[in-house]
Design a protein around this motif. Structure first.
Motif, short mmCIF file in Angstrom:
data_model
loop_
_atom_site.label_atom_id
_atom_site.label_comp_id
_atom_site.label_asym_id
_atom_site.label_seq_id
_atom_site.Cartn_x
_atom_site.Cartn_y
_atom_site.Cartn_z
N LEU A 18 8.48 -21.85 4.93
CA LEU A 18 8.43 -20.47 4.43
C LEU A 18 7.45 -19.64 5.24
O LEU A 18 7.73 -18.49 5.58
N GLU A 19 6.30 -20.21 5.55
CA GLU A 19 5.29 -19.49 6.34
C GLU A 19 5.83 -19.17 7.72
O GLU A 19 5.69 -18.06 8.22
N GLU A 24 7.98 -15.30 11.62
CA GLU A 24 9.06 -14.90 12.53
C GLU A 24 9.61 -13.53 12.16
O GLU A 24 9.88 -12.71 13.03
N ARG A 25 9.77 -13.27 10.85
CA ARG A 25 10.27 -11.96 10.43
C ARG A 25 9.27 -10.86 10.73
O ARG A 25 9.64 -9.76 11.14
N LEU A 30 7.47 -6.18 13.89
CA LEU A 30 6.46 -5.53 14.71
C LEU A 30 6.95 -5.29 16.14
O LEU A 30 6.51 -4.35 16.79
N GLY A 31 7.87 -6.10 16.60
CA GLY A 31 8.41 -5.93 17.94
C GLY A 31 9.61 -4.99 18.01
O GLY A 31 10.11 -4.69 19.08
N SER A 32 10.05 -4.51 16.85
CA SER A 32 11.23 -3.64 16.85
C SER A 32 10.89 -2.25 17.39
O SER A 32 9.80 -1.73 17.20
#
Length: 105
Positions: A18-19, A24-25, A30-32
Motif C-alpha cells: 500500500l505504501e 507511486e501515485r 507531482l510529475g504531471s
C-alpha cells in the motif's frame, strides 16, 4: 488473473504494498504537467513561461517566488492554491482562501 486474499498476506507485506502504491501515485501526480491538470490556460502559460511545468515544481515554490513572476497576481495565486488543495498536495506556507457563504435567513 489470480486474486489474492489480503487476509492471507502478512500485515507488514500489505502495508509495504500500500505504501509503495501511494508513493507511486504521488510521484505520478507531482510529475504531471500543469497543462493536463485542469488549471486555466492563462495560469499554465504564465507558469510554463517561467519554467514551472509540473505540479511538483509548482508545489515547491513559495508564494513570494510565485508573486515575483510577471503577470502572476493574487487571482492566479488563488487559483494555484485552490488547485493544489483539490489535488490534496499540501504546502505548509500556502493558505487556501475560502469564501464563507452567507446563510439565508
Amino acid at each position: 488473473m489470480k486474486q489474492i486474499e489480503l487476509a492471507k498476506i502478512h500485515p507488514q507485506a500489505v502495508a509495504a504494498l500500500l505504501e509503495r502504491s501511494l508513493i507511486e501515485r504521488l510521484d505520478a501526480l507531482l510529475g504531471s504537467a500543469l497543462g493536463d491538470s485542469g488549471m486555466s490556460v492563462r495560469t499554465v502559460n504564465c507558469l510554463e513561461t517561467n519554467k514551472v511545468a509540473t505540479i511538483g515544481e509548482l508545489a515547491q515554490m513559495s508564494q513570494e517566488e510565485l508573486m515575483k513572476i510577471p503577470n502572476f497576481g493574487e487571482k492566479t495565486l488563488k487559483e494555484c492554491i485552490a488547485h493544489l488543495d483539490r489535488l490534496k498536495v499540501p504546502h505548509p506556507e500556502w493558505k487556501v482562501v475560502r469564501k464563507q457563504r452567507k446563510k439565508k435567513s
